[in-house]
Design an enzyme around this catalytic site. Structure first.
Site, PDB file in Angstrom:
ATOM      1  N   HIS A  78       1.220  24.091  -6.033  1.00  0.00           N
ATOM      2  CA  HIS A  78       0.002  23.878  -5.242  1.00  0.00           C
ATOM      3  C   HIS A  78       0.343  23.762  -3.756  1.00  0.00           C
ATOM      4  CE1 HIS A  78      -1.977  21.989  -9.008  1.00  0.00           C
ATOM      5  NE2 HIS A  78      -2.673  23.065  -8.710  1.00  0.00           N
TER       6      HIS A  78
ATOM      7  N   CYS B 285      -1.588  14.160  -7.058  1.00  0.00           N
ATOM      8  CA  CYS B 285      -2.174  14.665  -8.307  1.00  0.00           C
ATOM      9  C   CYS B 285      -2.779  13.566  -9.160  1.00  0.00           C
ATOM     10  CB  CYS B 285      -1.106  15.354  -9.148  1.00  0.00           C
ATOM     11  SG  CYS B 285       0.111  16.238  -8.206  1.00  0.00           S
TER      12      CYS B 285
HETATM   13  C1  CIR Z   1       0.055  21.547 -13.889  1.00  0.00           C
HETATM   14  O1  CIR Z   1       0.895  22.459 -13.923  1.00  0.00           O
HETATM   15  O2  CIR Z   1      -1.140  21.769 -13.761  1.00  0.00           O
HETATM   16  C2  CIR Z   1       0.529  20.128 -14.050  1.00  0.00           C
HETATM   17  N1  CIR Z   1       1.675  20.099 -14.879  1.00  0.00           N
HETATM   18  C3  CIR Z   1       0.832  19.511 -12.715  1.00  0.00           C
HETATM   19  C4  CIR Z   1      -0.365  19.373 -11.820  1.00  0.00           C
HETATM   20  C5  CIR Z   1      -0.031  18.764 -10.509  1.00  0.00           C
HETATM   21  N2  CIR Z   1      -1.199  18.559  -9.743  1.00  0.00           N
HETATM   22  C6  CIR Z   1      -1.257  18.604  -8.430  1.00  0.00           C
HETATM   23  O3  CIR Z   1      -0.279  18.961  -7.777  1.00  0.00           O
HETATM   24  N3  CIR Z   1      -2.419  18.332  -7.845  1.00  0.00           N
END
Ligand code: CIR
Length: 263
Positions: A167, A254
């Site tokens: 991201h 996150c």
């Molecule tokens: C994913 O790949 O969607 C999750 N394992 C990690 C999400 C991390 N979220 C973020 O950076 N906002």
């Protein structure tokens, strides 16, 4: 006003046992649930210590990555927007977040598609909303979000997430009205021209995902050189263990939705 980092509320969701099946770019082993739960509890305690009201949602076993609530919504003072995650295993998370948001907001919009957009690609600063195109967020998703927020006076700027980075905010964080913490590889793109940038120390790129939340900067443990830079710049830093979330490419931002709804 500092609406980009002064918040009255946050939403978190407890990590579920299915977290061991969470998405990851590189498999470095499954996260340990008990350790994740401890880190998560420390994180919630830090949010609460600033005086914010934290809504702790219960585990959602059918969505292994649901602890990463940030990706399901964008919360602004005027409205919340349920996102449209680009990862198929996460696409149902936004609909599950919607009723929670309706408890705080009179208006909750929805990204209907066909584009996709995840909260992890959105950085709200005092003057604009930066959205990084990524493997999860495409031009159509950004355009749809932009149409929703522009009438409220927001300026949306599309930028690029570095190749191979999950991201946009994996590589940057807002520290205050003028200042961004960013990796060198992202800052070098010029997307933060006009801001003051503090770069992560060499070899510590993984700590670029932090959050400014009221008086605190929540920052992952284990990055001493960058920590020193933040302390030298006068920030009040709270270190939080992130070893387990990091196995799933997750970090400080996150794990929460942060907002101050206009009521
Ligand atoms: C994913 O790949 O969607 C999750 N394992 C990690 C999400 C991390 N979220 C973020 O950076 N906002």
């Amino acid at each position: 006003m500092a609406r980009s980092y002064r918040f009255t509320h946050a939403i978190t969701r407890r990590p579920c046992a299915a977290i061991v099946e969470g998405l990851r770019a590189v498999d470095t082993g499954a996260p340990d649930l008990a350790t994740f739960q401890q880190h998560h509890a420390d994180y919630v305690t830090a949010l609460k210590s600033t005086g914010a009201l934290v809504t702790e949602l219960s585990e959602m076993e059918d969505f292994p990555d649901s602890v990463f609530v940030e990706d399901a919504a964008l919360c602004l003072p005027e409205l919340a927007i349920a996102m449209r995650p680009g990862a198929p295993s996460r696409s149902g998370e936004a609909a599950r977040m919607r009723p929670v948001l309706e408890g705080f907001y009179g208006e909750v919009a929805t990204i209907k598609g066909p584009g996709t957009i995840e909260g992890g690609d959105i950085l709200v600063t005092e003057r604009e909303i930066l959205v990084g195109r990524s493997a999860r967020t495409d031009a159509e998703g950004i355009a749809e979000m932009s149409e929703i927020v522009t009438p409220f006076g927001y300026t949306v700027r599309e930028v690029h997430t570095p190749p191979g980075v999950l991201h946009f905010k994996t590589d940057c964080s807002l520290l205050d009205e003028e200042t961004i913490l960013a990796t060198n590889r992202l800052a070098a793109s010029g997307c933060f021209d006009g801001y003051r940038v503090i770069e992560t120390a060499e070899g510590e790129e993984a700590c670029a995902n932090a959050i400014r939340f009221n008086n605190l900067v929540l920052f992952p443990a284990g990055f001493p050189k960058t920590l020193e830079k933040l302390l030298a710049s006068g920030y009040e830093v709270q270190r939080i263990g992130n070893s387990e979330a990091a196995k799933l490419d997750g970090g400080m931002s996150c794990l929460s939705l942060r907002f101050s709804p206009n009521t």
